[in-house]
Design a protein around this motif. Structure first.
Motif, PDB file in Angstrom:
ATOM      1  N   THR A 107       5.150   3.519  14.352  1.00  0.00           N
ATOM      2  CA  THR A 107       3.851   4.009  14.827  1.00  0.00           C
ATOM      3  C   THR A 107       2.746   3.534  13.889  1.00  0.00           C
ATOM      4  O   THR A 107       1.680   3.097  14.327  1.00  0.00           O
ATOM      5  CB  THR A 107       3.866   5.552  14.901  1.00  0.00           C
ATOM      6  OG1 THR A 107       4.976   5.955  15.698  1.00  0.00           O
ATOM      7  CG2 THR A 107       2.581   6.093  15.510  1.00  0.00           C
ATOM      8  N   ILE A 134       7.979   6.833  12.551  1.00  0.00           N
ATOM      9  CA  ILE A 134       6.714   6.910  11.809  1.00  0.00           C
ATOM     10  C   ILE A 134       6.311   5.507  11.324  1.00  0.00           C
ATOM     11  O   ILE A 134       5.158   5.093  11.461  1.00  0.00           O
ATOM     12  CB  ILE A 134       6.831   7.911  10.633  1.00  0.00           C
ATOM     13  CG1 ILE A 134       6.935   9.340  11.189  1.00  0.00           C
ATOM     14  CG2 ILE A 134       5.648   7.786   9.677  1.00  0.00           C
ATOM     15  CD1 ILE A 134       7.262  10.402  10.155  1.00  0.00           C
ATOM     16  N   LEU A 135       7.277   4.760  10.811  1.00  0.00           N
ATOM     17  CA  LEU A 135       6.981   3.404  10.333  1.00  0.00           C
ATOM     18  C   LEU A 135       6.488   2.517  11.483  1.00  0.00           C
ATOM     19  O   LEU A 135       5.507   1.774  11.345  1.00  0.00           O
ATOM     20  CB  LEU A 135       8.242   2.804   9.705  1.00  0.00           C
ATOM     21  CG  LEU A 135       8.074   1.490   8.951  1.00  0.00           C
ATOM     22  CD1 LEU A 135       7.130   1.650   7.765  1.00  0.00           C
ATOM     23  CD2 LEU A 135       9.427   0.979   8.466  1.00  0.00           C
ATOM     24  N   MET A 193       0.840  -1.196   0.000  1.00  0.00           N
ATOM     25  CA  MET A 193       0.000   0.000   0.000  1.00  0.00           C
ATOM     26  C   MET A 193       0.873   1.242   0.000  1.00  0.00           C
ATOM     27  O   MET A 193       2.000   1.209   0.463  1.00  0.00           O
ATOM     28  CB  MET A 193      -0.947  -0.003   1.203  1.00  0.00           C
ATOM     29  CG  MET A 193      -0.265   0.190   2.560  1.00  0.00           C
ATOM     30  SD  MET A 193      -1.469   0.327   3.909  1.00  0.00           S
ATOM     31  CE  MET A 193      -1.929   2.054   3.816  1.00  0.00           C
ATOM     32  N   LEU A 250       0.717  11.469  15.703  1.00  0.00           N
ATOM     33  CA  LEU A 250       0.567  10.445  16.739  1.00  0.00           C
ATOM     34  C   LEU A 250       1.887  10.220  17.477  1.00  0.00           C
ATOM     35  O   LEU A 250       1.905   9.938  18.667  1.00  0.00           O
ATOM     36  CB  LEU A 250       0.133   9.105  16.122  1.00  0.00           C
ATOM     37  CG  LEU A 250      -1.307   8.959  15.644  1.00  0.00           C
ATOM     38  CD1 LEU A 250      -1.475   7.624  14.918  1.00  0.00           C
ATOM     39  CD2 LEU A 250      -2.264   9.041  16.820  1.00  0.00           C
ATOM     40  N   GLU A 272      -1.537  10.896   5.310  1.00  0.00           N
ATOM     41  CA  GLU A 272      -1.356   9.764   6.216  1.00  0.00           C
ATOM     42  C   GLU A 272      -0.054   9.921   7.011  1.00  0.00           C
ATOM     43  O   GLU A 272      -0.011   9.707   8.220  1.00  0.00           O
ATOM     44  CB  GLU A 272      -1.338   8.468   5.392  1.00  0.00           C
ATOM     45  CG  GLU A 272      -1.181   7.205   6.210  1.00  0.00           C
ATOM     46  CD  GLU A 272      -2.508   6.663   6.719  1.00  0.00           C
ATOM     47  OE1 GLU A 272      -2.515   5.545   7.204  1.00  0.00           O
ATOM     48  OE2 GLU A 272      -3.519   7.385   6.621  1.00  0.00           O
ATOM     49  N   VAL A 273       1.016  10.316   6.310  1.00  0.00           N
ATOM     50  CA  VAL A 273       2.308  10.502   6.973  1.00  0.00           C
ATOM     51  C   VAL A 273       2.194  11.590   8.040  1.00  0.00           C
ATOM     52  O   VAL A 273       2.682  11.440   9.157  1.00  0.00           O
ATOM     53  CB  VAL A 273       3.413  10.846   5.947  1.00  0.00           C
ATOM     54  CG1 VAL A 273       4.673  11.332   6.642  1.00  0.00           C
ATOM     55  CG2 VAL A 273       3.711   9.638   5.075  1.00  0.00           C
ATOM     56  N   LEU A 288       1.581   5.231   1.090  1.00  0.00           N
ATOM     57  CA  LEU A 288       1.239   6.178   2.140  1.00  0.00           C
ATOM     58  C   LEU A 288       1.256   7.579   1.544  1.00  0.00           C
ATOM     59  O   LEU A 288       2.245   7.998   0.958  1.00  0.00           O
ATOM     60  CB  LEU A 288       2.264   6.115   3.279  1.00  0.00           C
ATOM     61  CG  LEU A 288       2.322   4.843   4.116  1.00  0.00           C
ATOM     62  CD1 LEU A 288       3.386   4.975   5.191  1.00  0.00           C
ATOM     63  CD2 LEU A 288       0.974   4.589   4.771  1.00  0.00           C
ATOM     64  N   ARG A 322      -0.526  12.494   9.652  1.00  0.00           N
ATOM     65  CA  ARG A 322      -1.352  11.989  10.752  1.00  0.00           C
ATOM     66  C   ARG A 322      -0.523  11.085  11.686  1.00  0.00           C
ATOM     67  O   ARG A 322      -0.577  11.219  12.905  1.00  0.00           O
ATOM     68  CB  ARG A 322      -2.534  11.186  10.171  1.00  0.00           C
ATOM     69  CG  ARG A 322      -3.584  10.797  11.205  1.00  0.00           C
ATOM     70  CD  ARG A 322      -4.668   9.912  10.586  1.00  0.00           C
ATOM     71  NE  ARG A 322      -4.169   8.595  10.205  1.00  0.00           N
ATOM     72  CZ  ARG A 322      -4.024   7.577  11.050  1.00  0.00           C
ATOM     73  NH1 ARG A 322      -4.331   7.731  12.324  1.00  0.00           N
ATOM     74  NH2 ARG A 322      -3.548   6.410  10.634  1.00  0.00           N
ATOM     75  N   ILE A 323       0.272  10.171  11.091  1.00  0.00           N
ATOM     76  CA  ILE A 323       1.068   9.258  11.928  1.00  0.00           C
ATOM     77  C   ILE A 323       2.142  10.039  12.686  1.00  0.00           C
ATOM     78  O   ILE A 323       2.398   9.780  13.847  1.00  0.00           O
ATOM     79  CB  ILE A 323       1.733   8.153  11.066  1.00  0.00           C
ATOM     80  CG1 ILE A 323       0.683   7.394  10.259  1.00  0.00           C
ATOM     81  CG2 ILE A 323       2.485   7.166  11.950  1.00  0.00           C
ATOM     82  CD1 ILE A 323       1.266   6.584   9.129  1.00  0.00           C
ATOM     83  N   ALA A 324       2.752  11.011  11.998  1.00  0.00           N
ATOM     84  CA  ALA A 324       3.778  11.820  12.652  1.00  0.00           C
ATOM     85  C   ALA A 324       3.191  12.531  13.871  1.00  0.00           C
ATOM     86  O   ALA A 324       3.821  12.600  14.924  1.00  0.00           O
ATOM     87  CB  ALA A 324       4.372  12.827  11.675  1.00  0.00           C
ATOM     88  N   PHE A 380       9.257  11.560   2.729  1.00  0.00           N
ATOM     89  CA  PHE A 380       8.911  10.421   3.578  1.00  0.00           C
ATOM     90  C   PHE A 380       7.786   9.592   2.957  1.00  0.00           C
ATOM     91  O   PHE A 380       7.811   8.366   2.999  1.00  0.00           O
ATOM     92  CB  PHE A 380       8.473  10.895   4.972  1.00  0.00           C
ATOM     93  CG  PHE A 380       9.613  11.234   5.887  1.00  0.00           C
ATOM     94  CD1 PHE A 380      10.905  11.399   5.409  1.00  0.00           C
ATOM     95  CD2 PHE A 380       9.402  11.395   7.249  1.00  0.00           C
ATOM     96  CE1 PHE A 380      11.956  11.723   6.266  1.00  0.00           C
ATOM     97  CE2 PHE A 380      10.443  11.714   8.121  1.00  0.00           C
ATOM     98  CZ  PHE A 380      11.722  11.880   7.617  1.00  0.00           C
ATOM     99  N   TYR A 388       0.376  -5.657  10.221  1.00  0.00           N
ATOM    100  CA  TYR A 388       1.812  -5.376  10.211  1.00  0.00           C
ATOM    101  C   TYR A 388       2.501  -5.973  11.437  1.00  0.00           C
ATOM    102  O   TYR A 388       3.182  -6.985  11.349  1.00  0.00           O
ATOM    103  CB  TYR A 388       2.064  -3.864  10.046  1.00  0.00           C
ATOM    104  CG  TYR A 388       1.722  -3.453   8.635  1.00  0.00           C
ATOM    105  CD1 TYR A 388       2.632  -3.632   7.601  1.00  0.00           C
ATOM    106  CD2 TYR A 388       0.448  -2.982   8.315  1.00  0.00           C
ATOM    107  CE1 TYR A 388       2.309  -3.325   6.292  1.00  0.00           C
ATOM    108  CE2 TYR A 388       0.107  -2.668   7.006  1.00  0.00           C
ATOM    109  CZ  TYR A 388       1.045  -2.849   6.001  1.00  0.00           C
ATOM    110  OH  TYR A 388       0.724  -2.553   4.707  1.00  0.00           O
ATOM    111  N   LEU A 396       8.519   5.857   2.515  1.00  0.00           N
ATOM    112  CA  LEU A 396       7.768   4.932   3.371  1.00  0.00           C
ATOM    113  C   LEU A 396       6.848   4.048   2.533  1.00  0.00           C
ATOM    114  O   LEU A 396       6.615   2.885   2.863  1.00  0.00           O
ATOM    115  CB  LEU A 396       6.973   5.702   4.428  1.00  0.00           C
ATOM    116  CG  LEU A 396       7.851   6.336   5.532  1.00  0.00           C
ATOM    117  CD1 LEU A 396       7.061   7.356   6.333  1.00  0.00           C
ATOM    118  CD2 LEU A 396       8.404   5.256   6.470  1.00  0.00           C
ATOM    119  N   ARG A 442      11.842   8.716  10.353  1.00  0.00           N
ATOM    120  CA  ARG A 442      11.248   7.774   9.393  1.00  0.00           C
ATOM    121  C   ARG A 442      10.878   6.474  10.115  1.00  0.00           C
ATOM    122  O   ARG A 442       9.817   5.913   9.932  1.00  0.00           O
ATOM    123  CB  ARG A 442      12.281   7.502   8.297  1.00  0.00           C
ATOM    124  CG  ARG A 442      11.688   7.167   6.979  1.00  0.00           C
ATOM    125  CD  ARG A 442      12.636   7.430   5.807  1.00  0.00           C
ATOM    126  NE  ARG A 442      14.040   7.390   6.094  1.00  0.00           N
ATOM    127  CZ  ARG A 442      14.905   8.331   5.687  1.00  0.00           C
ATOM    128  NH1 ARG A 442      14.487   9.351   4.989  1.00  0.00           N
ATOM    129  NH2 ARG A 442      16.179   8.227   5.979  1.00  0.00           N
TER     130      ARG A 442
END
Lengths: 111, 485
Positions: B361, B358-359, A1, A14, A7-8, A3, A10-12, A27, B372, A31, B355
């Motif tokens: 998380t 992030i991966l 999938m 978090l 999305e990147v 990213l 949003r995760i960052a 990224f 995952y 990623l 990086r």
């Protein structure tokens, strides 16, 4: 999938990270390549074994006996109480407490 | 002239033939001469090392017994605590951090009378395979200064290869001792998970991290592993399994021992003439009397992907503690606690660490966890079982340490996936928790070292060392990098 930039971001968030718009784009590409590569695992997963079941190591419990906190090290350090050693590493402290910015938001504040 | 071994130095110091103080001074002189071009060291602990060495000399003069590493100058990777000394983990976020206590492995090293002389460079938080992710310094491969020393324990490997110190400690999560050892032409040991205490080692992926030695020959590596291995109640994963004497049986050879190659490790995928290097290594093992067999570990092909999910998931949790509140870098001007966390982390961590967080998380986040992290954990379990089955058919397994010799500095920094794939032969071992040793197996056509990786069952570290020693005797590799002679 793949990213996307959204999305990147949003995760960052978090992970309590802020990344620049340029980094977001880089990224997202990198990623996506990595996650694509990781997705090959799908075909190898039969859902059977679990990590825990085949654990080779077993936990070792401490005997919980009191002991001095800092053993080896320069003499002057040994004489400093451990709390002071930890506070020496703190970016800010006050009266032997860690000092941090305001935790709870003030009404009308950002957080 | 070849530099003295750790074993030889310790013996000469114990017998009074040499002084520890002179030995440590000679190491600092060598570092001064070579490290300008190699760049392994981040900090030297001159006064403390000299003082410790003087203590060793006077204990000897008083007729007191000295430890197995008496007076051996040793470098520590920048992620191991030595009380009172700065420790940065190759990162800006730990700038100014001073260790309040000493790591379990370092305590044992010092108890064996080794002398820590300084801390050496590494990829930030041990995340990398070239040392280029260090926020603090550039380390170069002593064999060719345009090449990467490997990583993440690149400073440890380069310092030993350049004969700055006879011994260094590194840490290995997915290959971080073995791959730089191979790139720099030295011996690197990742012990069985649980063999060496992780207390006082900055955590990257706690289920995989392990401290081990890097040395110029197998006997020195065995001597050092014997010194640092053993139980530590402060690390709940550190095994109480008794530590055997690694040196005593080390010259016994491997006549008749079954040594397996892994069918799924495709030598066709090796770079340059690494395939030829591996073939020659197998011939040398056969000359040592090993019986070569082929085994199957089908899931080795999944190891890099599995590893990068598990290791980064753990890292995303472990690195949550670096938030600017208790130690290290704190961003200025934050108006709230949340802002301080985000600003401090964003300023303090470099791009590779971000990086990976992030991966990790992502792999642990709601909706993706089972696809995952869950999947990778199941596959790691199955891989571990496949290794256990393979060890029913062979006492040891061998692979190349890395798909090729050292690559050029800068060559892979913009392509993280290509960087990750250099760990293709080291990550399976890490996931299985088994010991792995990289021992030099010659030079490639560019004159850069190649490594042979020897794997054994959990806690059969001694068998792997014995095979590595037999191999070393047979091949007679000499670590003499021209640029630093």
């Amino acid at each position: 999938m793949s990213l996307g930039v959204e999305e990147v971001r949003r995760i960052a968030e978090l992970a309590r990270l802020r990344i620049s718009a340029r980094e977001e784009a880089t990224f997202a590409g990198q990623l996506s390549d990595i996650v694509d590569y990781i997705d090959q695992l799908r075909e190898f997963d039969d859902g059977a074994a679990s990590f825990e079941e085949t654990e080779t190591a077993s936990d070792v419990a401490d005997n919980d006996l009191p002991r001095p906190a800092a053993a080896a090290g320069p003499a002057d350090l040994d004489e400093t109480p451990l709390l002071d050693q930890f506070l020496d590493n703190a970016p800010a402290s006050l009266d032997r407490f860690l000092l941090v910015p305001q935790v709870k938001a003030t009404p009308g504040g950002d957080e | 002239m070849q530099p003295l071994t750790a074993e030889g130095l310790a013996a000469a110091i114990r017998s009074g033939e040499r002084n520890a103080v002179d030995t440590v001074e000679a190491a600092f002189a060598r570092i001064e001469k070579a490290d300008g071009s190699v760049g392994a060291f981040l900090e030297l602990w001159r006064d403390e090392a000299t003082e410790r060495a003087a203590g060793i000399d006077s204990r000897r003069d008083e007729g007191l017994p000295l430890g197995p590493l008496a007076g051996v100058p040793t470098a520590l990777k920048d992620n191991m605590s030595l009380a009172g000394h700065e420790l940065n983990c190759g990162s800006r976020i730990l700038a100014g951090y001073r260790a309040p206590y000493t790591a379990g492995a370092v305590e044992r090293l010092v108890a064996a009378d080794a002398v820590p002389v300084g801390r050496v460079n590494m990829d930030e938080f041990a995340m990398g395979s070239s040392c280029e992710n260090s926020a603090l310094a550039t380390t170069r491969n002593p064999w060719n200064l345009a090449m990467a020393p490997g990583g993440s324990s690149g400073g440890s490997a380069a310092a030993v290869a350049a004969a700055e110190v006879p011994l260094a400690l590194g840490s290995d999560t997915g290959g971080s001792i073995r791959q730089p050892a191979a790139f720099c032409g030295v011996v690197g040991v990742k012990p069985t998970y649980g063999r060496v205490s992780r207390y006082g080692l900055v955590a990257f992926a706690s289920s995989l991290d392990q401290i081990g030695p890097l040395a110029r020959n197998v006997r020195d590596a065995a001597l050092a592993l014997g010194a640092i291995a053993g139980p530590d109640p402060r690390d709940s994963t550190c095994s109480e399994e008794p530590v055997s004497d690694f040196l005593e049986p080390i010259e016994d050879g491997i006549e008749g021992l079954k040594v397996g190659t892994i069918r799924e490790v495709r030598t066709s995928s090796l770079e340059g003439d690494a395939a030829r290097g591996f073939e020659q290594a197998l011939e040398a093992l056969a000359r040592c009397g090993a019986e070569l067999v082929e085994v199957s570990v089908p899931l080795v092909e999944t190891a890099v992907a599995t590893y990068y999910v598990l290791a980064n998931s753990e890292a995303s949790a472990n690195l949550a503690r670096f938030d600017g509140s208790r130690y290290g870098h704190r961003a200025a001007g934050a108006r709230s606690l949340g802002e301080m966390y985000t600003d401090s982390r964003s300023e303090g961590f470099g791009p590779e660490v971000k990086r990976r967080i992030i991966l990790g998380t992502f792999a642990l986040s709601s909706g993706y966890y089972d696809a995952y992290y869950g999947r990778a954990a199941r596959i790691a379990g199955a891989l571990r079982q496949q290794f256990a089955d393979a060890f029913e058919q062979a006492e040891l397994l061998v692979t190349p340490t890395s798909p090729g010799g050292a690559f050029r500095l800068g060559e892979r920094v913009d392509d993280p996936l290509a960087m990750y794939l250099s760990d293709v032969f080291t990550t399976p071992t890490s996931l299985a928790g088994i010991p792995g040793i990289s021992v030099p197996c010659g030079l490639d056509s560019r004159g850069l070292p190649l490594g042979l990786q020897i794997l054994a069952r959990p806690f059969a570290d001694g068998t792997a060392l014995r095979a590595a020693r037999a191999f070393e005797r047979e091949t007679g590799f000499e670590c003499r990098p021209e640029p630093v002679q």
